[in-house]
Structure formats: C-alpha cells, structure tokens
Write an enzyme that holds these catalytic residues in place. Structure first.
Site, PDB file in Angstrom:
ATOM      1  N   GLU A  10       0.762  -1.120  -0.035  1.00 36.05           N
ATOM      2  CA  GLU A  10       0.052  -0.112   0.028  1.00 36.05           C
ATOM      3  C   GLU A  10       0.807   1.454   0.022  1.00 36.05           C
ATOM      4  O   GLU A  10       0.400   2.425  -0.372  1.00 36.05           O
ATOM      5  CB  GLU A  10      -1.053  -0.036   1.358  1.00 36.05           C
ATOM      6  CG  GLU A  10      -2.159  -1.088   1.108  1.00 36.05           C
ATOM      7  CD  GLU A  10      -1.781  -2.213   1.675  1.00 36.05           C
ATOM      8  OE1 GLU A  10      -0.605  -2.404   2.074  1.00 36.05           O
ATOM      9  OE2 GLU A  10      -2.592  -3.409   1.497  1.00 36.05           O
ATOM     10  N   HIS A 115      -4.269   0.522   7.814  1.00 34.36           N
ATOM     11  CA  HIS A 115      -4.795  -0.432   8.442  1.00 34.36           C
ATOM     12  C   HIS A 115      -3.570  -0.983   9.126  1.00 34.36           C
ATOM     13  O   HIS A 115      -2.436  -0.383   8.974  1.00 34.36           O
ATOM     14  CB  HIS A 115      -5.055  -1.590   7.172  1.00 34.36           C
ATOM     15  CG  HIS A 115      -4.204  -2.070   6.541  1.00 34.36           C
ATOM     16  ND1 HIS A 115      -3.800  -1.387   5.274  1.00 34.36           N
ATOM     17  CD2 HIS A 115      -3.569  -3.238   6.752  1.00 34.36           C
ATOM     18  CE1 HIS A 115      -2.702  -2.173   4.781  1.00 34.36           C
ATOM     19  NE2 HIS A 115      -2.751  -3.195   5.493  1.00 34.36           N
ATOM     20  N   GLU A 134       2.400  -1.457  11.207  1.00 34.71           N
ATOM     21  CA  GLU A 134       2.807  -2.418  11.072  1.00 34.71           C
ATOM     22  C   GLU A 134       4.513  -2.204  11.404  1.00 34.71           C
ATOM     23  O   GLU A 134       5.027  -3.224  11.746  1.00 34.71           O
ATOM     24  CB  GLU A 134       2.510  -3.139   9.972  1.00 34.71           C
ATOM     25  CG  GLU A 134       1.102  -3.446   9.787  1.00 34.71           C
ATOM     26  CD  GLU A 134       0.587  -3.667   8.285  1.00 34.71           C
ATOM     27  OE1 GLU A 134       1.266  -3.711   7.410  1.00 34.71           O
ATOM     28  OE2 GLU A 134      -0.719  -3.746   8.184  1.00 34.71           O
TER      29      GLU A 134
HETATM   30 ZN    ZN Z   1       0.171  -4.062   5.322  1.00 37.51          ZN
END
Ligand code: ZN
Length: 275
Positions: A10, A115, A134
């Site tokens: 992304e 996300h 993340e």
């Molecule tokens: Zn990811």
C-alpha cells in the site's frame, strides 16, 4: 552483507485504492509498481555492498512478486501462514532489514489505505503508549535479533510513525496522503530512483544505526472493532482483557510479544466482516 526486505504494497507510489492491491482488474498494475520499487531497493542495497538479499513478500496472500524478475538473485519468501508473518526469515545473520512499501496505521490521523494488519478487526494498536502501525510492531522481531531497520518507504504517515521506534532510520516518502483513499504520488520512475538512493544511503551509514529503540518490557494495547473479537483474543495465552474492546499484550521478550500479536490477528480474522 545479508540484507532482509519485508515488502507490503500500500505504500507504493501510484497506489491509492484497495482495487489496486487485491485481486481484480487494477491489481496487475499495482503489483508491477511494487515489483519496480522492490527492485530499486535491491539495486541500492547492491550498490552499498549487499552480497545476499532475502525478500519476504508480506502482502495479502504474499505472492505478489514475480520471483524471476527480482534483481540481485534475491531469494523470495512467499505464500501464506508464515509463522513470523511479515518478518519471517529474519535472523541475527542479517546486517539490516528494509521495510518497502509500508503504510500508515489504522490509528493514524491521515494515511492512505491505513490499516494495521487487519482493517476489519483492528481499530488501533499502541506500542508503549504510542500509536503504531505494522512497522513498529514488526520492529519487535528486529529488536529480538538485534538487527537495525535501516530503511522504510511509503507515504508521509509511514515515515512519521516509524521514527519514534527507529530513530536513525532512513525514510523515503513516495506519496503524500490526501485522504484514506487519495494520495499525491511521485512519478514511479522518480519514486524508484529515490528508493534506490535511499537504500544505498541507509546501508552506507549502517555503522551509526542501532536495533529498534523499543523499551523493554514492552506493551501492546490493541483496540478491536467489536467486543467479541476482544473476547476471542484472550483465548491466546498471556493476553489481558483491558476493556470491552481492548486487550493488552505485555512482556520483556519482544519476539514473544510479536508472536502473540500475530496469533490474535490470525484468530480474530474469522470474526471480521468482509464488506
Ligand atoms: Zn500492511
């Protein structure tokens, strides 16, 4: 010099929508853009003296990259259910880890395609009281192996969120988030050139880099989207329910924290609604 690349998708220049990163008409374009950015990072690593490259394809089904098109004769870790997920393959023999095409957290104020592992289950993660995505969570594994995370690429939010836990990290910003589904991207050729240069620069100053700066014992506070997800998360050992939709994972062993977190991700996935 062995170099480990963990790649998402992304954070790639030109990508602004789920339909470019999940199977569908636009996916082939998205994966092509990613492949070029991964190759740019490999090129930069080779220029800095890397002798062996291992790439962990870490997005969705984790088979986005075309193995024969990876430069530098890189090895490819691909496919699902890797025990250490986005960090599978890293060990203490690596000189550095590079995070390519990462993205901002679900808790970020403004981040394209934000996300944190699973947008249908996880509403926010804090690491030692700081909102993290993340990158910060994955850095727990790098800390365990005492490997510096030398480079992160993605949008402006990705870079901002990495800095508290990886203060010396080289950042390459390839797009500016305008909303969760809009971004202003560099031209792919310009993005690749900056990533190549960033990877080279990062590895040339490895001497001044340290493993992630995450204070131990550490604590992950996770907000789930529904209470039943939080309940299910406690089925994993040593996960504490701290509220209706919140859990905490704490301890002195960063690898154990990461393993518990990805187990919560895997388990709660069954309760996530597919829009
Ligand atoms: Zn990811």
């Amino acid at each position: 010099m062995r170099v480990f690349l963990s790649t998402d998708i992304e954070g790639t220049a030109g990508i602004a929508d789920w339909n470019q990163v999940l199977p569908g008409a636009e996916y082939e374009m998205g994966r092509r853009l990613l492949q070029d950015e991964v190759n740019a990072a490999i090129d930069g690593a080779l220029e800095a003296g890397a002798t062996e490259i291992v790439v962990n394809d870490s997005h969705y089904l984790m088979q986005n990259l075309l193995p024969g098109e990876l430069r530098g004769n890189a090895s490819l870790l691909s496919g699902r259910h890797k025990p250490l997920y986005m960090m599978e393959g890293l060990d203490g023999s690596f000189a550095a880890a590079l995070f390519i095409s990462y993205h901002g957290s679900i808790g970020a104020r403004l981040a394209i395609l934000s996300h944190t592992y699973n947008p249908s289950c996880i509403a926010e993660v804090r690491l030692n009281d700081t909102v993290t995505g993340e990158a910060g969570i994955n850095a727990l594994v790098a800390l365990h192996h005492r490997v510096p995370v030398a480079l992160i690429t993605g949008d402006d939010a990705t870079a901002d969120e990495a800095l508290p836990f990886m203060p010396g990290i080289e950042t390459v910003v390839v797009k500016r988030s305008v909303s969760r589904f809009a971004a202003e991207s560099l031209h792919p050729a310009v993005a690749c050139e900056r990533i190549r240069e960033g990877a080279r620069r990062a590895l040339c100053r490895l001497g001044e880099m340290a493993p992630p700066a995450i204070e131990l014992p550490a604590r992950l506070d996770v907000t789930l989207r529904t209470a039943d997800m939080a309940e299910m998360a406690t089925w994993v050992g040593e996960v504490e329910r701290t509220g209706d939709r919140t859990i905490a994972i704490a301890g002195a062993d960063p690898l154990a924290l990461y393993r518990r977190f990805v187990t919560v991700v895997a388990l709660t996935r069954v309760l996530g609604e597919q829009p």
